[in-house]
Design a protein around this motif. Structure first.
Motif, mmCIF file in Angstrom:
data_model
loop_
_atom_site.group_PDB
_atom_site.id
_atom_site.type_symbol
_atom_site.label_atom_id
_atom_site.label_comp_id
_atom_site.label_asym_id
_atom_site.label_seq_id
_atom_site.Cartn_x
_atom_site.Cartn_y
_atom_site.Cartn_z
ATOM 1 N N LYS A 162 -4.027 8.467 -2.358
ATOM 2 C CA LYS A 162 -4.600 9.501 -3.227
ATOM 3 C C LYS A 162 -5.750 8.934 -4.049
ATOM 4 O O LYS A 162 -6.797 9.570 -4.196
ATOM 5 C CB LYS A 162 -3.520 10.055 -4.168
ATOM 6 C CG LYS A 162 -2.596 11.058 -3.522
ATOM 7 C CD LYS A 162 -1.709 11.744 -4.568
ATOM 8 C CE LYS A 162 -2.517 12.615 -5.508
ATOM 9 N NZ LYS A 162 -1.649 13.268 -6.515
ATOM 10 N N ALA A 163 -5.552 7.738 -4.601
ATOM 11 C CA ALA A 163 -6.564 7.162 -5.492
ATOM 12 C C ALA A 163 -7.854 6.897 -4.721
ATOM 13 O O ALA A 163 -8.952 7.244 -5.162
ATOM 14 C CB ALA A 163 -6.032 5.879 -6.109
ATOM 15 N N MET A 174 0.241 8.337 5.360
ATOM 16 C CA MET A 174 0.707 6.950 5.431
ATOM 17 C C MET A 174 0.903 6.611 6.914
ATOM 18 O O MET A 174 1.499 7.402 7.654
ATOM 19 C CB MET A 174 2.039 6.808 4.684
ATOM 20 C CG MET A 174 1.964 7.164 3.207
ATOM 21 S SD MET A 174 0.763 6.165 2.298
ATOM 22 C CE MET A 174 1.530 4.542 2.410
ATOM 23 N N ILE A 211 0.860 -1.188 0.000
ATOM 24 C CA ILE A 211 0.000 0.000 0.000
ATOM 25 C C ILE A 211 0.894 1.236 0.000
ATOM 26 O O ILE A 211 1.808 1.348 0.815
ATOM 27 C CB ILE A 211 -0.911 0.022 1.241
ATOM 28 C CG1 ILE A 211 -1.791 -1.216 1.287
ATOM 29 C CG2 ILE A 211 -1.746 1.294 1.277
ATOM 30 C CD1 ILE A 211 -2.841 -1.290 0.207
ATOM 31 N N SER A 212 0.646 2.165 -0.918
ATOM 32 C CA SER A 212 1.507 3.339 -1.043
ATOM 33 C C SER A 212 0.691 4.619 -1.040
ATOM 34 O O SER A 212 -0.538 4.590 -1.017
ATOM 35 C CB SER A 212 2.316 3.262 -2.336
ATOM 36 O OG SER A 212 1.482 3.594 -3.428
ATOM 37 N N PHE A 213 1.422 5.712 -1.091
ATOM 38 C CA PHE A 213 0.824 7.039 -1.146
ATOM 39 C C PHE A 213 -0.114 7.160 -2.352
ATOM 40 O O PHE A 213 -1.109 7.889 -2.304
ATOM 41 C CB PHE A 213 1.953 8.082 -1.215
ATOM 42 C CG PHE A 213 1.510 9.496 -1.048
ATOM 43 C CD1 PHE A 213 0.977 9.941 0.150
ATOM 44 C CD2 PHE A 213 1.637 10.400 -2.092
ATOM 45 C CE1 PHE A 213 0.579 11.269 0.298
ATOM 46 C CE2 PHE A 213 1.241 11.723 -1.942
ATOM 47 C CZ PHE A 213 0.701 12.156 -0.746
ATOM 48 N N VAL A 214 0.205 6.457 -3.425
ATOM 49 C CA VAL A 214 -0.657 6.494 -4.616
ATOM 50 C C VAL A 214 -2.026 5.884 -4.278
ATOM 51 O O VAL A 214 -3.063 6.396 -4.705
ATOM 52 C CB VAL A 214 0.020 5.756 -5.794
ATOM 53 C CG1 VAL A 214 -0.942 5.604 -6.964
ATOM 54 C CG2 VAL A 214 1.278 6.496 -6.221
ATOM 55 N N ASP A 215 -2.033 4.819 -3.491
ATOM 56 C CA ASP A 215 -3.310 4.219 -3.095
ATOM 57 C C ASP A 215 -4.118 5.184 -2.236
ATOM 58 O O ASP A 215 -5.336 5.271 -2.352
ATOM 59 C CB ASP A 215 -3.060 2.914 -2.327
ATOM 60 C CG ASP A 215 -2.346 1.889 -3.183
ATOM 61 O OD1 ASP A 215 -2.927 1.472 -4.189
ATOM 62 O OD2 ASP A 215 -1.199 1.545 -2.864
#
Lengths: 791, 391
Positions: B265-266, B326, B259-263
């Motif tokens: 935001k999305a 996060m 799980i990342s920062f992109v998740d």
């Protein structure tokens, strides 16, 4: 943190637009709460050139001036200032203009001479206290030019919301550093007008607790509370008002100008985030300036005039005999710099954040200094702050530096943090190239060592960023400078969560929807209030005595809601609430927290309708009973409703009382109706899933039995006997009506029951019904002494 | 055969009376019904009951079929005429009735506006594989602060003005004794002691955010975790038009491998479009929370002006909706998870504020007053105001 746009321009050497700054700072994590234009009343003031000065015919002290305000015709202006001189330029307020003080200028005669406007002094413009004469403007600008275009005072104050992790943004330099990155440019300290080329050089480093500087003993006897202590001795200063530019800088951010020495220390704090303090050397006993622990009960009169009593865990600054400041919080009156001061000890030290915080909380105060020390100042930046402050003092108050020391018993290097680029990609979801990462870290002041044979970067973090201590802190900075908006937003495939909803949460939803279907409105009341039970929980630090307890039950809050409605002349109230109740007595001292539902009913049973004469009957006990049964069935399906002395209670399978319903004693106003209330504790048990039972297809028969019941014979008992005696063909027994009269006798009544019969597989025969009824009548007569009532 | 013809004539005679039905009034229609189809003397009934059984096989079939067909036609014709008469009668009656008079209503209940917002938020996240989790409102310092990486004596605590309970702390007496024997403690000693005490739970307090439930969820079950956590939280804020000491919060937590920062935001951008409308624009700004890093604030384009700037958004074109970030590795470790393997994000928002925004409520106290004239506006469909005193 208040930031001056003009001060930032001094750092960045460019013109700045406040709205543009708001956008840039928001996206860097420092949102601006407000932009306040300074000197808003001066935008109407223009430059006026005095073309001629003539004596006033009727007054010795007044002159009549001919003023060119750029609009062609010269204005007659009567002026009382002694310094008005033909050919010079002054701020001019035309007729119709409102000055900052609130005066609106009118065309009028002064001692018989027409005056069309006013030449203004600094005080009249809110620019200072000087009122000796009008403000002379040494400018080349043409008459009629706006004053703000000429004077370097047009400014905006930006109120920046600085998060607790960013002490560096509590100084203009830190904000300028962020903006320099945003603009892709550089920044450097603004020039100090009149600063001597040769300022304060290197401070003498002493790795001991104490030393002597210029005859003054300085140092720290408490290196845990005061980690590093620098001191500069300056002799021969002339304390006086600050030059206009310095006073304006301070006033632009809401600080008061006091004198050139104090202003210099405040300026450095607002610029470099280093609180500083200047002591009057002549008033120091010893002379000494040393950080130490306070003695319990020691007192000091701080600069705000309050007498403070200190405790032994506070760090103070003391001379040889007494406390001269609370470390990191506030200085004392006894060594304050005054107009007579000629020799100074300037202190710039680093106090422990958590001790500063506890001291200022214990003393019930918060100062600009304590606010900064709590968040952490740059331990390695103290000498730079001293150099900046010395330059300011020499430029504005004169004098000469005698000596400067840096007492640092346990010197340390700024921390080194290791960063793995793979970890950056794991957390941010984007593989950023190493040069980009380096660029971001360098922009915030880090030094990056990149050894190709190591998968890690060694990052030396700057002293002004005490928030950067671990790898994740650096990753946040990388994301921040990369720009949060520059990361993609595509939804990736994911695994659904392992947890399911808690049964209790499902019960809460069932109860809520069930009671809304009953026509009730969900309320949300405060769980803080007066004590409602002997087991109620008290707060240690309540907001008020009215909100000092946690409620055990919800019903009292809803009754207060009824009273609120009554006080607003609202008669029809149907409320419920699902929420927590609290009581003492759990394991380990943990309070017992239960989820409960409460409901209240008062007023009309239905909206009044014209076909019924505009009045519907009010709610009564029977509405309460059915609502209670519904609430219990929703909240705890295994519980049953029983009678008690004043209404009904619900008991769970273990016999514990989990709810009650009754008529409330709340006295209604004359126009209102009785109030009924209930409360039930929710059980996390869900009801058994619904199983369909076949819908009957055979015909139904029914008989009404009008039974005379004696005193104390409950209907529920009659129904039980009827059912059991009637046999398997009895489908249901309902109460149809009740009749009482004097003729029947006291406490006697006739209750009509309707019994329905059905055979599951065939049409039932009349004879079967007759036989069943006969059995039922026999049974109720024998067991309950109830007979058929014959008309 | 003659008989057969007679029977046909009888049926034809009955059929001949069919067209006239459409002109009969109510009583005449019912009389005709009895005459033709009545159970006892109806002409067709009689025919079917007495004549038809006597016919020979062939005739019985053909005549019987015709007779039954005729009975169906007649029944349909009577039904149609009855319906027409009833409709006409209704119309006549309606001419004498004032249909503008109000209809008869029932009380309609309603869900509290804040609950409505909470349920809508939960439903959106449910569609993304989240479940609902809840936890106690009385918490310990450890769950509310310590486990969430709030350092003792840190200014971050200023954002959480806390209400404590008057319950003796099990460890407090012991701590005081230790204090007395060791004299004055150094800052690091104090930090250690406070941390130790927080680990041993510490004082009882009213949770200042729903985040302690994150800790409880992480302790309870291994990843993957996707939960939303609604609940009431407490701050020592005086009750005024824009602050309440008790208010609603909803928190979300996702923890799994990868799980990342992109998740973050999305997921939150998707939520914003679902909740505020497909045209909503979002922006993420850096922020600070002790329990997340990197931390962010999410703004959505102002729903009132669409981003141009108006009083509702204080001229910025943006509305602050939620804080997110996060999950801090220290929080994961405090919950016993391997922070190198698992990553995650968390977010939190205030349904009360969102409800005020959405419904145009300007004073937060209205949410707590139980005023029926306020609450009934949120019924489905919105109810009429509660009646004023009428007697």
């Amino acid at each position: 943190m208040n930031v001056s746009r003009r001060w930032l321009e001094g750092f960045l050497r460019r013109d700045l637009d406040p709205q543009d700054l708001v956008r840039r700072l928001a996206m860097l994590g420092a949102p601006v709460d407000a932009v306040e234009p300074l000197h808003p009343g001066l935008d109407q003031i223009v430059i006026g050139q005095v073309e001629a000065v003539a004596p006033h015919p009727n007054a010795d002290r007044l002159r009549v001036c001919m003023v060119n305000d750029g609009q062609g015709e010269l204005r007659h202006v009567v002026c009382g200032a002694p310094n008005v001189t033909a050919g010079k330029k002054y701020p001019f307020a035309r007729v119709g203009v409102t000055l900052p003080g609130g005066i609106t200028l009118e065309r009028r005669k002064i001692r018989g001479e027409l005056s069309e406007g006013m030449l203004c002094s600094a005080r009249e413009l809110g620019l200072g206290q000087e009122h000796d004469g009008i403000l002379e403007l040494p400018t080349e600008a043409a008459p009629g030019t706006a004053l703000l275009a000429v004077l370097p005072i047009a400014d905006e104050r930006l109120v920046v919301d600085v998060t607790p992790n960013r002490p560096d943004l509590l100084g203009h330099k830190g904000v300028a550093r962020e903006l320099a990155w945003s603009f892709g440019g550089s920044f450097r300290l603004p020039e100090i007008p009149g600063a001597p080329a040769a300022g304060l050089g290197t401070l003498r480093r002493v790795e001991e607790f104490r030393t002597v500087v210029g005859g003054v003993t300085v140092g720290t006897d408490d290196p845990a509370g005061c980690l590093r202590f620098t001191a500069v001795v300056i002799r021969g200063v002339k304390v006086g008002p600050s030059p206009r530019w310095l006073a304006e800088r301070l006033e632009a951010v809401g600080a008061r100008s006091i004198n050139n020495v104090v202003d210099a220390t405040n300026y450095v704090m607002l610029e470099l985030n280093h609180p500083m303090h200047a002591y009057d050397l002549a008033r120091l006993r010893g002379p000494a300036v040393v950080a130490r622990r306070a003695h319990a009960g020691e007192t000091v009169t701080t600069l705000d005039g309050s007498v403070r009593t200190l405790t032994a865990d506070m760090t103070v600054i003391a001379d040889a005999e007494r406390v001269i400041g609370v470390g990191g919080v506030m200085g004392a009156e006894n060594t304050e710099v005054s107009a007579e001061t000629t020799d100074l000890v300037v202190e710039c030290a680093c106090f422990d954040p958590s001790r500063t915080r506890r001291a200022r909380r214990a003393l019930g105060m918060s100062t600009d200094a304590s606010y900064r020390f709590e968040r952490g100042v740059d331990l390695w930046g103290l000498p730079d702050a001293q150099r900046r402050c010395a330059a300011l003092i020499l430029a504005t108050a004169g004098g000469s530096i005698e000596d400067a020391v840096d007492v640092w018993p346990e010197p340390a290097h700024p921390p080194r943090v290791f960063l793995r680029t793979a970890r950056v990609a794991q957390l941010l979801g984007a593989a950023l190239p190493v040069p980009a990462i380096e660029k971001y870290l360098v922009a915030i002041g880090c030094t990056v060592l990149n050894k190709p044979d190591d998968a890690r970067l060694a990052v030396d973090v700057p002293g002004w960023r005490p928030d950067l201590r671990t790898e994740i802190d650096l990753i946040e900075e990388i994301a921040r400078l990369h720009g949060y908006d520059n990361f993609p937003t595509g939804l990736h495939p994911y695994r659904v969560g392992r947890l399911a909803d808690q049964p209790l949460d499902q019960v809460i939803t069932r109860v809520r929807n069930g009671l809304v279907a009953q026509g009730l409105h969900e309320a949300a009341t405060m769980s803080l209030g007066p004590a409602d039970s002997p087991a109620a929980l008290k707060l240690l630090n309540p907001l008020s005595s009215e909100e000092a307890w946690l409620r055990e039950a919800l019903l009292p809050s809803l009754l207060r809601g009824v009273e609120t409605n009554w006080s607003r002349q609202v008669r029809e109230v149907r409320l419920f609430e699902v929420g927590a109740g609290f009581a003492r007595g759990g394991a380990d001292g943990r309070p017992v927290e239960t989820t409960r539902v409460a409901a209240v009913l008062t007023g009309a049973r239905a909206p009044a309708h014209w076909t019924e004469g505009g009045a519907a009957p009010d709610f009564d006990l029977w509405d309460l009973k059915s609502l209670f049964e519904v609430a219990v069935a929703l909240a705890n399906p295994s519980a049953e409703v029983h009678l008690d002395a004043s209404g009904w209670v619900a008991r769970d399978a273990a016999g514990r009382e989990i709810g009650h319903a009754r008529r409330m004693t709340l006295p209604p106003p004359p126009w209102a109706a009785p109030v009924f209330g209930l409360e039930v504790e929710l059980s996390p048990a869900l009801p058994a899933p619904v199983r369909y039972t076949s819908v009957p297809t055979t015909p139904l028969s029914w008989r009404d039995l009008n039974l005379l019941l004696g005193p104390g014979v409950p209907a529920r008992e009659v129904i039980r006997v009827l059912r059991s005696a009637g046999g398997p063909l009895v489908e249901g027994v309902e109460v149809v009506s009740e009749f009482r009269s004097e003729q029947l006798g006291p406490e006697r009544r006739a209750v009509q029951f309707r019994v329905t019969f059905r055979a599951p597989d065939r049409t039932i025969r009349d004879e079967e019904v007759d036989q069943s009824v006969a059995r039922m009548l026999k049974a109720v007569e024998r067991q309950l002494d109830a007979k058929l009532r014959t008309a | 055969m003659a008989d057969h013809a007679d029977h046909s004539q009888e049926l034809a005679a009955i059929a001949a009376r069919l067209p006239a039905l459409a002109a009969l009034d109510g009583p005449a229609l019912e009389a005709e019904y009895v005459a033709l189809l009545g159970r006892k003397q109806g002409r067709l009934t009689e025919f079917l009951k007495t004549v038809l059984p006597g016919l020979p096989g062939d005739a019985k079939r053909t005549v019987g079929a015709r007779a039954n067909e005729l009975r169906g036609e007649l029944e349909a014709a009577f039904a149609a005429r009855r319906a027409a008469l009833a409709e006409a009668a209704d119309a006549r009656a309606a001419r004498g009735t004032d249909l503008t008079m109000p209809g008869r209503e029932r009380w309609r209940g309603g869900v509290h506006p804040v609950t409505q917002v909470v349920e809508e938020i939960v439903a959106i996240f449910r569609g993304l594989g989240f479940a609902r989790a809840t936890g106690p409102e009385v918490e310990t310092e450890w769950y509310n602060f310590g486990a969430l990486n709030f350092p003792p004596d840190h200014p971050a605590m200023d954002m959480h003005d806390t209400l404590y309970l008057d319950i003796p702390d099990r460890r407090a007496g012991e701590d005081r004794r230790r204090n007395r024997t060791s004299g004055i403690e150094e800052p690091h000693e104090r930090r250690d002691r406070v941390e130790r005490r927080m680990r041993d739970q510490g004082r009882w307090l009213l949770r200042t955010h729903t985040s302690p439930v994150q800790v409880r969820v992480l302790q309870q079950d291994p990843p993957p975790i996707r939960v939303v956590i609604p609940g009431w939280v407490y701050r020592k804020d005086p009750f005024d038009a824009s602050h309440a000491p008790v208010f609603s919060q909803i928190e979300g937590l996702v923890v799994d491998e990868g799980i990342s920062f992109v998740d973050l935001k999305a997921t939150l951008s998707h939520f914003a479009r679902e909740f505020f409308g497909a045209k909503t624009v979002v922006r993420f700004r850096p922020s600070f929370f002790p329990f997340t890093e990197p931390s962010a604030e999410m703004d959505v384009s102002c729903g009132v002006c669409g981003g141009g700037g108006c009083p509702a958004c204080k001229g910025t074109g943006w509305m602050e909706i939620l804080g997110a970030g996060m999950v801090h590795p220290t929080v994961l470790e405090n919950c016993g998870l391997d922070a190198e393997r698992y990553t995650g994000f968390a977010f939190g928002m205030g349904p009360g504020r969102i409800a005020m925004n959405r419904f145009g409520i300007t004073d937060i106290r209205l949410l707590y007053e139980s005023d029926m004239r306020f609450l009934s506006q949120f019924a489905e469909p919105p109810g009429r105001p509660a009646a004023e005193p009428s007697r």
